[in-house]
Design a protein around this motif. Structure first.
Motif, PDB file in Angstrom:
ATOM      1  N   SER A 101       0.814  -1.210  -0.010  1.00 27.08           N
ATOM      2  CA  SER A 101      -0.072   0.079   0.016  1.00 27.08           C
ATOM      3  C   SER A 101       0.652   1.399  -0.104  1.00 27.08           C
ATOM      4  O   SER A 101       0.233   2.377  -0.165  1.00 27.08           O
ATOM      5  N   TYR A 102       2.265   1.224  -0.126  1.00 26.41           N
ATOM      6  CA  TYR A 102       2.824   2.490   0.154  1.00 26.41           C
ATOM      7  C   TYR A 102       3.649   2.772  -1.400  1.00 26.41           C
ATOM      8  O   TYR A 102       3.622   1.900  -2.129  1.00 26.41           O
ATOM      9  N   SER A 103       3.736   4.112  -1.446  1.00 28.41           N
ATOM     10  CA  SER A 103       4.173   4.569  -2.612  1.00 28.41           C
ATOM     11  C   SER A 103       5.637   4.841  -2.763  1.00 28.41           C
ATOM     12  O   SER A 103       6.368   4.502  -1.316  1.00 28.41           O
ATOM     13  N   ALA A 104       6.387   4.850  -3.695  1.00 32.38           N
ATOM     14  CA  ALA A 104       7.980   4.826  -3.965  1.00 32.38           C
ATOM     15  C   ALA A 104       8.348   6.077  -3.021  1.00 32.38           C
ATOM     16  O   ALA A 104       9.428   6.098  -2.269  1.00 32.38           O
ATOM     17  N   GLU A 105       7.457   7.040  -3.215  1.00 32.45           N
ATOM     18  CA  GLU A 105       7.991   8.356  -2.160  1.00 32.45           C
ATOM     19  C   GLU A 105       7.872   7.972  -0.998  1.00 32.45           C
ATOM     20  O   GLU A 105       8.918   8.529  -0.100  1.00 32.45           O
ATOM     21  N   GLN A 106       6.969   7.256  -0.295  1.00 36.60           N
ATOM     22  CA  GLN A 106       6.759   6.912   1.129  1.00 36.60           C
ATOM     23  C   GLN A 106       7.920   6.075   1.611  1.00 36.60           C
ATOM     24  O   GLN A 106       8.301   6.166   2.716  1.00 36.60           O
ATOM     25  N   CYS A 107       8.019   5.132   0.726  1.00 36.68           N
ATOM     26  CA  CYS A 107       9.035   4.325   1.014  1.00 36.68           C
ATOM     27  C   CYS A 107      10.517   4.915   1.000  1.00 36.68           C
ATOM     28  O   CYS A 107      11.467   4.436   2.148  1.00 36.68           O
ATOM     29  N   GLN A 108      10.787   5.950   0.405  1.00 39.08           N
ATOM     30  CA  GLN A 108      11.874   6.741   0.395  1.00 39.08           C
ATOM     31  C   GLN A 108      11.891   7.531   1.651  1.00 39.08           C
ATOM     32  O   GLN A 108      13.284   7.660   2.341  1.00 39.08           O
ATOM     33  N   TRP A 109      10.928   8.025   2.304  1.00 37.02           N
ATOM     34  CA  TRP A 109      10.778   8.813   3.542  1.00 37.02           C
ATOM     35  C   TRP A 109      11.069   7.774   4.751  1.00 37.02           C
ATOM     36  O   TRP A 109      12.002   8.017   5.441  1.00 37.02           O
ATOM     37  N   LEU A 110      10.621   6.610   4.631  1.00 40.94           N
ATOM     38  CA  LEU A 110      11.179   5.649   5.494  1.00 40.94           C
ATOM     39  C   LEU A 110      12.662   5.122   5.734  1.00 40.94           C
ATOM     40  O   LEU A 110      13.043   5.054   6.452  1.00 40.94           O
ATOM     41  N   GLU A 111      12.937   5.064   4.493  1.00 43.93           N
ATOM     42  CA  GLU A 111      14.529   4.807   4.052  1.00 43.93           C
ATOM     43  C   GLU A 111      15.387   5.943   4.708  1.00 43.93           C
ATOM     44  O   GLU A 111      16.567   5.650   5.093  1.00 43.93           O
ATOM     45  N   ASN A 112      15.077   7.265   4.845  1.00 45.81           N
ATOM     46  CA  ASN A 112      15.751   8.299   5.503  1.00 45.81           C
ATOM     47  C   ASN A 112      15.209   8.722   6.968  1.00 45.81           C
ATOM     48  O   ASN A 112      15.902   9.475   7.425  1.00 45.81           O
ATOM     49  N   TYR A 113      14.398   7.786   7.282  1.00 46.10           N
ATOM     50  CA  TYR A 113      13.866   8.034   8.786  1.00 46.10           C
ATOM     51  C   TYR A 113      14.513   6.982   9.623  1.00 46.10           C
ATOM     52  O   TYR A 113      14.332   5.826   9.676  1.00 46.10           O
ATOM     53  N   GLU A 114      15.472   7.395  10.577  1.00 43.61           N
ATOM     54  CA  GLU A 114      16.387   6.704  11.338  1.00 43.61           C
ATOM     55  C   GLU A 114      15.460   5.888  12.201  1.00 43.61           C
ATOM     56  O   GLU A 114      15.926   4.567  12.407  1.00 43.61           O
ATOM     57  N   PHE A 115      14.680   6.284  12.641  1.00 41.96           N
ATOM     58  CA  PHE A 115      13.625   5.424  13.669  1.00 41.96           C
ATOM     59  C   PHE A 115      13.070   4.359  12.994  1.00 41.96           C
ATOM     60  O   PHE A 115      12.466   3.467  13.806  1.00 41.96           O
ATOM     61  N   SER A 116      12.894   4.377  11.601  1.00 43.14           N
ATOM     62  CA  SER A 116      12.107   3.029  11.257  1.00 43.14           C
ATOM     63  C   SER A 116      13.077   1.801  11.235  1.00 43.14           C
ATOM     64  O   SER A 116      12.407   0.578  11.139  1.00 43.14           O
TER      65      SER A 116
END
Length: 332
Positions: A179-194
């Motif tokens: 259900s996630y988009s490429a942009e949302q996954c990129q946000w998670l990839e740069n979000y250290e707490f993920s």
């Protein structure tokens, strides 16, 4: 051998929701292989979004029944080669392969663990699934549960909700079901707490055109689910996923799962054994592989109200392996 089967409706304890829809029951095909007074059992679930039709499987079993019953009792790997020659869908092949392992072990008076010389040390705990719902309801279920590990289903992306799950004080994984988009996954990839999530499963829709946007060396532990099917080239997933979810029905049963685990280990993947909504028949087969994996998601039988079997159990996350021959499955 004698082959028989039945289609069973499993009622869910509560409506189960994922990004593909909501369900109050699941139907499963339970197969039985019998010889010399012993019976082995296997199971596969009807899944609409996988285009799995149990009615089609019923017709197919009628067509191949004589061929299966004419087989001599040999090692399960030989029986699996025979199953491959029938060109069966992976779900049906898995049910038959698991049933044969169960029968073979009972005939040999040895468990699957013994037959495959699997060392049983400390077993990882299973998660329980929290279906899609408003975040307040999901957090309430997590707080009130006696389980310690949770896989939270989501059908949308919300930064605030992600932060709330990270701060709930429990061991949590995410399952986006694509259900996630490429942009949302990129946000998670740069979000250290993920990286505090145990894993983030199938973030995007399956297919290389989607997972090519993921990077395995970023903060999230991306886990392939629908992107890890039978005949998947794991080397293609390696730059994008750090973990894979092995479900027996997706790869074709216990026999190919053993080989898939070896291949994944050689490529440094972390591995989860997962399940569909299924009874203790299917869960007992998956549980036999728990000593070989890093993560466990075998809560299927805990989600239904009318289980049909005894065998290996999951008790509030603890994996209780049956020590009985075969897969230890007994129909109630």
């Amino acid at each position: 051998m004698v082959l028989s089967w039945q289609i069973v409706r499993f009622n869910l304890k509560e409506t189960f929701s994922i990004s593909y829809g909501s369900y109050s029951f699941r139907e499963a095909l339970v197969v039985q292989l019998s010889k010399h007074g012993f019976s082995g059992y296997g199971e596969c679930t009807g899944i609409d979004y996988y285009h799995i039709s149990l009615a089609d499987f019923d017709k197919k079993l009628h067509l191949i029944k004589v061929k299966i019953e004419s087989q001599s009792i040999n090692h399960p790997t030989a029986f699996y080669q025979f199953l491959e020659s029938l060109q069966l869908p992976s779900f049906l092949r898995s049910a038959l392969d698991c049933a044969y392992w169960d029968l073979f072990g009972k005939l040999e008076n040895r468990s699957f663990i013994e037959l495959n010389a699997i060392n049983v040390n400390q077993l990882p705990e299973s998660s329980i699934t929290i279906s899609t719902a408003p975040i307040e309801e999901q957090l309430r279920k997590i707080e009130q549960s006696a389980w310690t590990k949770f896989k939270v289903k989501c059908n949308h992306f919300n930064e605030k909700e992600i932060e709330q799950l990270l701060n709930c004080g429990k061991t949590v994984a995410l399952d986006a079901n694509g259900s996630y988009s490429a942009e949302q996954c990129q946000w998670l990839e740069n979000y250290e707490f993920s990286q505090q999530f145990k894993y983030v499963e199938q973030p995007m829709k399956p297919g290389a055109e989607h997972y090519s946007n993921l990077s395995a060396d970023k903060f999230p532990n991306w886990m392939a689910d629908e992107d890890c099917q039978e005949n998947t080239d794991l080397k293609l997933l390696q730059p994008h996923y750090r973990s894979i979810n092995i479900k027996l029905v997706k790869c074709g049963g216990l026999t190919p799962a053993l080989e898939l685990i070896k291949t994944a280990r050689n490529l440094n993947f972390r591995i989860m054994i997962g399940c569909m909504t299924e009874s203790t028949v299917g869960i007992s087969a998956g549980a036999a592989l728990v000593p070989l994996v890093d993560f466990v998601d075998l809560d299927g039988a805990n989600l239904i109200s009318n289980d049909i079997a005894n065998g290996s159990k999951i008790a509030f996350g603890k994996v209780l392996l049956s020590e009985k021959p075969g897969l230890g499955i007994q129909i109630l």
